[in-house]
Write a protein that holds these residues in place. Sequence first.
Motif, PDB file in Angstrom:
ATOM      1  N   SER A   1      40.567  43.790  40.238  1.00  0.00           N
ATOM      2  CA  SER A   1      41.020  42.958  41.350  1.00  0.00           C
ATOM      3  C   SER A   1      39.967  42.929  42.456  1.00  0.00           C
ATOM      4  O   SER A   1      39.442  43.968  42.863  1.00  0.00           O
TER       5      SER A   1
ATOM      6  N   THR B   1      45.877  51.305  25.573  1.00  0.00           N
ATOM      7  CA  THR B   1      45.802  49.895  25.186  1.00  0.00           C
ATOM      8  C   THR B   1      46.346  49.660  23.791  1.00  0.00           C
ATOM      9  O   THR B   1      46.706  48.534  23.467  1.00  0.00           O
TER      10      THR B   1
ATOM     11  N   VAL C   1      48.629  42.868  31.991  1.00  0.00           N
ATOM     12  CA  VAL C   1      48.510  41.690  31.146  1.00  0.00           C
ATOM     13  C   VAL C   1      47.089  41.594  30.606  1.00  0.00           C
ATOM     14  O   VAL C   1      46.118  41.735  31.355  1.00  0.00           O
ATOM     15  N   ASN C   2      46.958  41.355  29.298  1.00  0.00           N
ATOM     16  CA  ASN C   2      45.647  41.175  28.684  1.00  0.00           C
ATOM     17  C   ASN C   2      45.241  39.718  28.848  1.00  0.00           C
ATOM     18  O   ASN C   2      45.790  38.834  28.195  1.00  0.00           O
ATOM     19  N   THR C   3      44.284  39.478  29.717  1.00  0.00           N
ATOM     20  CA  THR C   3      43.832  38.104  29.968  1.00  0.00           C
ATOM     21  C   THR C   3      42.358  37.924  29.646  1.00  0.00           C
ATOM     22  O   THR C   3      41.766  36.936  30.027  1.00  0.00           O
ATOM     23  N   SER C   4      41.766  38.883  28.953  1.00  0.00           N
ATOM     24  CA  SER C   4      40.334  38.854  28.707  1.00  0.00           C
ATOM     25  C   SER C   4      40.033  38.879  27.221  1.00  0.00           C
ATOM     26  O   SER C   4      40.868  39.236  26.398  1.00  0.00           O
ATOM     27  N   HIS C   5      38.815  38.540  26.893  1.00  0.00           N
ATOM     28  CA  HIS C   5      38.328  38.637  25.520  1.00  0.00           C
ATOM     29  C   HIS C   5      37.338  39.784  25.395  1.00  0.00           C
ATOM     30  O   HIS C   5      36.446  39.753  24.555  1.00  0.00           O
TER      31      HIS C   5
ATOM     32  N   TRP D   1      40.008  35.497  40.876  1.00  0.00           N
ATOM     33  CA  TRP D   1      40.824  34.340  40.521  1.00  0.00           C
ATOM     34  C   TRP D   1      42.152  34.707  39.846  1.00  0.00           C
ATOM     35  O   TRP D   1      43.050  33.885  39.793  1.00  0.00           O
ATOM     36  N   GLY D   2      42.279  35.933  39.366  1.00  0.00           N
ATOM     37  CA  GLY D   2      43.520  36.354  38.712  1.00  0.00           C
ATOM     38  C   GLY D   2      44.569  36.792  39.726  1.00  0.00           C
ATOM     39  O   GLY D   2      44.254  37.378  40.765  1.00  0.00           O
TER      40      GLY D   2
ATOM     41  N   ASN E   1      37.268  40.346  39.676  1.00  0.00           N
ATOM     42  CA  ASN E   1      37.996  39.131  39.319  1.00  0.00           C
ATOM     43  C   ASN E   1      38.842  38.741  40.532  1.00  0.00           C
ATOM     44  O   ASN E   1      39.825  39.398  40.847  1.00  0.00           O
TER      45      ASN E   1
ATOM     46  N   ILE F   1      48.569  40.642  37.430  1.00  0.00           N
ATOM     47  CA  ILE F   1      48.089  40.783  36.049  1.00  0.00           C
ATOM     48  C   ILE F   1      47.343  42.090  35.807  1.00  0.00           C
ATOM     49  O   ILE F   1      47.315  42.582  34.691  1.00  0.00           O
TER      50      ILE F   1
END
Length: 86
Positions: free
Chosen positions: A29, A59, A19-23, A10-11, A8, A15
Motif C-alpha cells: 500500500s 499463501t 486478495v491476490n491481484t498480482s501475477h 492504485w489498489g 501500489n 485488498i
Amino acid sequence: SGTFLHGNYWGAKSIFGSVNTSHGCVGLSDTKGANDPNTPAAWMFNNSLVGDVVVIKNTGDRTVSPDNGLNGWNMDWAQWKAGSAA
C-alpha cells in the motif's frame, strides 16, 4: 520476469493482505507520488536493503525458484551467465 516488491497506490486499501491481484509481484500500500511516510511501501523502502530476505507466509502457494527472473538480484554472475545462455 521475477518477483518484486513495489508500492501500489492504485489498489483499494482493502485488498492488501487479503486478495491476490498480482501475477507475481508483492504490492505494498502506497500513495501516488510516494510522499506519505506512513504507508507500508515507505516503511519497507526505509527499513530494508537490497538482498534482504522476504518471506511471504500462508499463501498456500509454492516457493519461488531462485532462478525466477535470471537477474542480478538473486543470482551471482556465473549462475546468471550460465542460465541466460540456455
